[in-house]
Design a protein around this motif. Structure first.
Motif, PDB file in Angstrom:
ATOM      1  N   ASP A   2       0.860  -1.183   0.000  1.00  0.00           N
ATOM      2  CA  ASP A   2       0.000   0.000   0.000  1.00  0.00           C
ATOM      3  C   ASP A   2       0.895   1.231   0.000  1.00  0.00           C
ATOM      4  O   ASP A   2       1.946   1.248   0.652  1.00  0.00           O
ATOM      5  CB  ASP A   2      -0.890   0.010   1.240  1.00  0.00           C
ATOM      6  CG  ASP A   2      -1.766  -1.234   1.332  1.00  0.00           C
ATOM      7  OD1 ASP A   2      -2.069  -1.816   0.280  1.00  0.00           O
ATOM      8  OD2 ASP A   2      -2.131  -1.601   2.456  1.00  0.00           O
ATOM      9  N   SER A 112       2.967  -1.507   7.057  1.00  0.00           N
ATOM     10  CA  SER A 112       1.872  -2.423   7.357  1.00  0.00           C
ATOM     11  C   SER A 112       1.766  -2.585   8.872  1.00  0.00           C
ATOM     12  O   SER A 112       2.734  -2.479   9.609  1.00  0.00           O
ATOM     13  CB  SER A 112       2.109  -3.760   6.655  1.00  0.00           C
ATOM     14  OG  SER A 112       2.529  -4.733   7.542  1.00  0.00           O
ATOM     15  N   GLU A 113       0.566  -2.851   9.344  1.00  0.00           N
ATOM     16  CA  GLU A 113       0.331  -2.994  10.770  1.00  0.00           C
ATOM     17  C   GLU A 113       0.841  -4.328  11.299  1.00  0.00           C
ATOM     18  O   GLU A 113       0.947  -4.524  12.497  1.00  0.00           O
ATOM     19  CB  GLU A 113      -1.157  -2.847  11.058  1.00  0.00           C
ATOM     20  CG  GLU A 113      -1.665  -1.463  10.743  1.00  0.00           C
ATOM     21  CD  GLU A 113      -3.162  -1.327  10.945  1.00  0.00           C
ATOM     22  OE1 GLU A 113      -3.772  -2.257  11.500  1.00  0.00           O
ATOM     23  OE2 GLU A 113      -3.704  -0.280  10.561  1.00  0.00           O
ATOM     24  N   ASP A 114       1.183  -5.253  10.384  1.00  0.00           N
ATOM     25  CA  ASP A 114       1.664  -6.559  10.797  1.00  0.00           C
ATOM     26  C   ASP A 114       3.120  -6.529  11.260  1.00  0.00           C
ATOM     27  O   ASP A 114       3.542  -7.396  12.006  1.00  0.00           O
ATOM     28  CB  ASP A 114       1.551  -7.559   9.636  1.00  0.00           C
ATOM     29  CG  ASP A 114       0.102  -7.767   9.234  1.00  0.00           C
ATOM     30  OD1 ASP A 114      -0.785  -7.532  10.062  1.00  0.00           O
ATOM     31  OD2 ASP A 114      -0.130  -8.158   8.069  1.00  0.00           O
TER      32      ASP A 114
END
Length: 115
Positions: A2, A112-114
């Motif tokens: 993203d 990314s939130e991961d």
């Protein structure tokens, strides 16, 4: 991947007297053109500098007409490369802002939130 993409737009505005008035009208005109399809695009006055590094207003006014630099920011999701994200943003915005010059200023991956 993203990405957050910033696109610069050169928006013409007519019948204005000051750079501030031109910016207000350009933001309103651009928002109206992008809504409702692209209501998530953030619109801000662009930043300009002279060759010597002096800050300039976002609008250039001559003979009651202005050319306003705006920065349009949008997030693009699920792309393979940053260049692809820039092309998608420019195409999506360009379809709604006809006769407005567009340039991709920056493309940054969104963490990314991961991770």
């Amino acid at each position: 991947m993203d990405c957050r993409v910033v696109v610069e737009a050169a928006v013409p505005v007519y019948d204005v007297e000051t750079p501030e008035e031109a910016v207000r009208i350009a933001v309103s005109k651009t928002g109206a053109s992008l809504n409702p399809d692209l209501n998530y695009v953030e619109i801000e006055a662009g930043t300009r500098t002279s060759p010597s590094g002096e800050a300039l207003p976002a609008a250039f006014v001559a003979a009651d007409e202005a050319l306003v630099a705006l920065e349009l920011q949008m997030d693009v999701f699920n792309v393979d490369r940053e260049t692809h994200a820039g092309r998608i943003a420019r195409t999506e915005i360009g379809e709604r802002l006809t006769d407005v010059a567009l340039t991709v200023l920056s493309v940054e991956p969104i963490p990314s939130e991961d991770t």
